[in-house]
Design a protein around this motif. Structure first.
Motif, PDB file in Angstrom:
ATOM      1  N   VAL A  42       0.841  -1.201   0.000  1.00  0.00           N
ATOM      2  CA  VAL A  42       0.000   0.000   0.000  1.00  0.00           C
ATOM      3  C   VAL A  42       0.875   1.249   0.000  1.00  0.00           C
ATOM      4  CG1 VAL A  42      -1.601   1.354   1.422  1.00  0.00           C
ATOM      5  CG2 VAL A  42      -2.031  -1.065   1.033  1.00  0.00           C
ATOM      6  N   THR A  43       1.940   1.234   0.790  1.00  0.00           N
ATOM      7  CA  THR A  43       2.863   2.379   0.828  1.00  0.00           C
ATOM      8  C   THR A  43       3.560   2.556  -0.511  1.00  0.00           C
ATOM      9  OG1 THR A  43       3.239   2.096   3.206  1.00  0.00           O
ATOM     10  CG2 THR A  43       4.919   3.312   1.968  1.00  0.00           C
ATOM     11  N   TRP A  44       4.020   1.465  -1.106  1.00  0.00           N
ATOM     12  CA  TRP A  44       4.713   1.565  -2.396  1.00  0.00           C
ATOM     13  C   TRP A  44       3.760   2.045  -3.495  1.00  0.00           C
ATOM     14  CZ3 TRP A  44       6.651  -4.108  -1.494  1.00  0.00           C
ATOM     15  CH2 TRP A  44       7.591  -4.113  -0.464  1.00  0.00           C
ATOM     16  N   ILE A  45       2.533   1.559  -3.488  1.00  0.00           N
ATOM     17  CA  ILE A  45       1.540   2.006  -4.475  1.00  0.00           C
ATOM     18  C   ILE A  45       1.293   3.504  -4.331  1.00  0.00           C
ATOM     19  CG2 ILE A  45      -0.920   1.923  -5.079  1.00  0.00           C
ATOM     20  CD1 ILE A  45      -0.823  -1.093  -4.452  1.00  0.00           C
ATOM     21  N   THR A  46       1.104   3.955  -3.100  1.00  0.00           N
ATOM     22  CA  THR A  46       0.833   5.367  -2.852  1.00  0.00           C
ATOM     23  C   THR A  46       1.987   6.236  -3.328  1.00  0.00           C
ATOM     24  OG1 THR A  46      -0.470   4.717  -0.913  1.00  0.00           O
ATOM     25  CG2 THR A  46       0.144   7.038  -1.088  1.00  0.00           C
ATOM     26  N   SER A  47       3.216   5.779  -3.108  1.00  0.00           N
ATOM     27  CA  SER A  47       4.389   6.537  -3.566  1.00  0.00           C
ATOM     28  C   SER A  47       4.416   6.645  -5.087  1.00  0.00           C
ATOM     29  CB  SER A  47       5.671   5.869  -3.068  1.00  0.00           C
ATOM     30  OG  SER A  47       5.743   5.896  -1.660  1.00  0.00           O
ATOM     31  N   LEU A  48       4.074   5.561  -5.779  1.00  0.00           N
ATOM     32  CA  LEU A  48       4.033   5.608  -7.241  1.00  0.00           C
ATOM     33  C   LEU A  48       2.941   6.561  -7.732  1.00  0.00           C
ATOM     34  CD1 LEU A  48       4.521   1.849  -8.212  1.00  0.00           C
ATOM     35  CD2 LEU A  48       6.112   3.721  -8.652  1.00  0.00           C
ATOM     36  N   LEU A  49       1.835   6.607  -7.022  1.00  0.00           N
ATOM     37  CA  LEU A  49       0.756   7.515  -7.406  1.00  0.00           C
ATOM     38  C   LEU A  49       1.171   8.973  -7.221  1.00  0.00           C
ATOM     39  CD1 LEU A  49      -2.342   5.608  -5.979  1.00  0.00           C
ATOM     40  CD2 LEU A  49      -1.665   5.843  -8.375  1.00  0.00           C
ATOM     41  N   ILE A  50       2.011   9.221  -6.228  1.00  0.00           N
ATOM     42  CA  ILE A  50       2.551  10.574  -6.052  1.00  0.00           C
ATOM     43  C   ILE A  50       3.457  10.929  -7.224  1.00  0.00           C
ATOM     44  CG2 ILE A  50       4.117  11.986  -4.644  1.00  0.00           C
ATOM     45  CD1 ILE A  50       2.964  10.563  -2.181  1.00  0.00           C
ATOM     46  N   LEU A  51       4.300   9.984  -7.630  1.00  0.00           N
ATOM     47  CA  LEU A  51       5.154  10.215  -8.794  1.00  0.00           C
ATOM     48  C   LEU A  51       4.311  10.466 -10.048  1.00  0.00           C
ATOM     49  CD1 LEU A  51       7.956   7.493  -8.327  1.00  0.00           C
ATOM     50  CD2 LEU A  51       8.139   9.962  -7.925  1.00  0.00           C
TER      51      LEU A  51
END
Length: 525
Positions: free
Chosen positions: A365-374
């Motif tokens: 979930v954290t990694w997905i959220t970071s990619l969405l920020i990118l």
């Protein structure tokens, strides 16, 4: 001019499913790196062989006794002499038993069944990430990095329900987002069925399900006008949710009543209920933390994965306004769920590393959220996401050898000493016992095994173990009165002890320095 192959339907299918093909490569890499085919025949051993034997014991009783799924029992017969006990819904144990009825009893099929559920979750994770980021590499890389946790591999290709539950959590995220995005009933049905199943096999696996529900309702609060018509639209969601809650509650109420009807042991065989931090003093808390770090610290993850993920988590909340509303709430609720879990179940964490496995949903979930920020950086979206995906891939590849090393260490040194010194000597004795006319249902006593039922499983015998048997004559007398017919001594010294000699009728078998003796009849006491 493009070649015929580039224009072919095959090439288009490859492009469309490149992320899933890469996940298949990840699966092959996991099996080859960890030599999991060598684990196929391995009996319970290594850290938490206790819990492994418990799971196998349920399957053993389903297989041999032909009980319904609502009549679970273990091989340790306990005080009532039935072994009946229930906790989580035993669908995995029951399914393994049904597979054994086709293949014959082989622990490897149980391992494959459990691990397949987790691997299925990786395919759904990759598909979710592809649809969120339009990047085919990020999802498989995320799955590989998740599988670089030594305890995920160890418990995944094993008998516990925790890693299969983590795989189901990944499917829950996929279905929940799809329903939120497209409002299709098929996605709702998948979301509810998987949520129901994960909550039945592992209550802590409800984190993703509850986070998605929270995201759904709070997103509606933020975007939908407050009126009855708008809030009644997802009626099937409400009906389904109430059904899930009712079924899960019904099972746990039934399991509690079923176990209390014939309590196996006054000290309880399994940890049940809340084990919260507020019942602990500062010294106990510090001891728990020190013990967990000393015993399992390297096995949770490479420390750099933890550092980087913690950094990304902080950055996610700093740039939270760049995150789509749904994932903003999922990230927040999953984090709250993990914090709540630590508060409510802190007591056993020192010696039970597998308790944390369903908290690992926080990582993807954290990694997905970071990619969405990118992805939110406008014209730089594509290069930013690709940079993140490539970095994730390199990071995952760099952790493969670490995971392999720590995984292998679980079967070495002191972590597997009990198997080398004791349990390995029991392998291969079952056929000899049957040749001597000893039936599986003839109760055994194994005083020198302090677990609940590891030795019983190795011998394929019902009976009692050192978990409830004290090494003194009076206690041996008590269990003989309960119906015990044979006893196992793990040394010549033990078979000559004062709690063996008065009750020994005849020595049935001596092999591998294991002594199996027939006990006197309870009428002779």
């Amino acid at each position: 001019m493009k070649s015929d192959f580039v224009n072919s339907s095959l090439w288009k299918a490859i492009k469309k499913n490149a992320h899933l093909i890469l996940v298949l490569g990840v699966v092959i890499l996991i099996f080859s790196e960890h030599n999991l085919e060598n684990e196929f025949h391995r009996l319970p051993q290594g850290p938490h062989a206790w819990r492994q034997a418990d799971c196998l014991s349920f399957a053993n009783r389903f297989y041999h006794d032909n009980n319904s799924i609502f009549e679970p029992a273990v091989m340790n017969l306990g005080e009532p002499g039935t072994g009946k006990v229930a906790g989580e819904f035993p669908i995995l144990n029951y399914t393994a038993a049904q597979i054994w009825k086709i293949t014959g009893v082989e622990e490897g099929y149980y391992r494959i069944m459990n691990f397949s559920i987790f691997l299925l979750g990786l395919f759904f994770l990759a598909d979710l990430v592809k649809k969120l980021t339009s990047n085919f590499l990020a999802g498989p890389a995320m799955g590989l990095l998740l599988a670089c946790s030594p305890i995920i591999i160890y418990y995944g290709f094993n008998f516990l329900a925790d890693v299969p539950a983590l795989g189901l959590q990944l499917i829950t995220l996929w279905a929940g987002w799809h329903y939120f995005k497209f409002r299709k009933r098929k996605h709702l049905v998948i979301f509810l069925i998987v949520g129901l199943l994960v909550g039945l096999i592992k209550a802590s696996g409800m984190m993703a399900f509850l986070a998605v529900l929270g995201a759904f309702f709070f997103s509606n609060l933020s975007t939908v006008k407050w009126n009855v018509k708008n809030w009644l639209k997802p009626m099937w969601l409400y009906i389904g949710l109430l059904t899930v809650i009712a079924i899960q509650a019904s099972w746990y109420i039934y399991a509690d009543a079923y176990s209390r009807a014939e309590p196996l042991h006054e000290a309880e065989f399994f940890l049940v209920g809340l084990l919260p931090i507020w019942e602990m003093d500062a010294e106990w808390i510090n001891r728990n933390i020190d013990t967990a770090i000393t015993l399992w610290g390297k096995h949770y993850y490479n420390i750099w994965v933890l550092y980087v993920s913690a950094f990304l988590l902080v950055m996610n909340f700093i740039f939270i306004k760049r995150v789509p509303l749904f994932w903003r709430y999922v990230q927040s609720f999953v984090l709250l769920g993990v914090i709540a879990f630590f508060i409510l179940f802190f007591q056993p964490l020192a010696h039970h590393d597998y308790y944390l496995l369903n908290c690992y949903i926080l990582f993807p979930v954290t990694w997905i959220t970071s990619l969405l920020i990118l992805k939110s950086f406008g014209v730089y979206e594509k290069p930013a996401v690709w940079t993140g995906a490539i970095a994730l891939t390199i990071f995952a590849m760099g952790n493969i050898e670490y995971a392999k090393e720590q995984y292998n260490s679980r079967y070495m040194f002191w972590r597997n000493a009990k198997y080398r010194d004791q349990f390995s000597r029991l392998e291969g004795l079952e056929p000899i016992l049957r040749e001597k006319g000893i039936k599986r249902t003839d109760p055994f006593i194994v005083p020198n095994d302090m677990s609940i039922q590891i030795s019983l499983y190795y011998l394929n015998q019902l009976g009692y173990q050192g978990f409830q048997i004290k090494k003194d004559p009076e206690n041996m007398r008590y269990w003989i009165e309960k119906g015990a017919q044979y006893a196992v001594a793990m040394s010549e010294e033990e078979v000559k002890s004062d709690y063996f000699v008065p009750f020994t009728k005849d020595t049935v078998l001596v092999k591998n320095n294991v002594y199996i003796v027939e006990l006197i009849d309870k009428n002779e006491l």
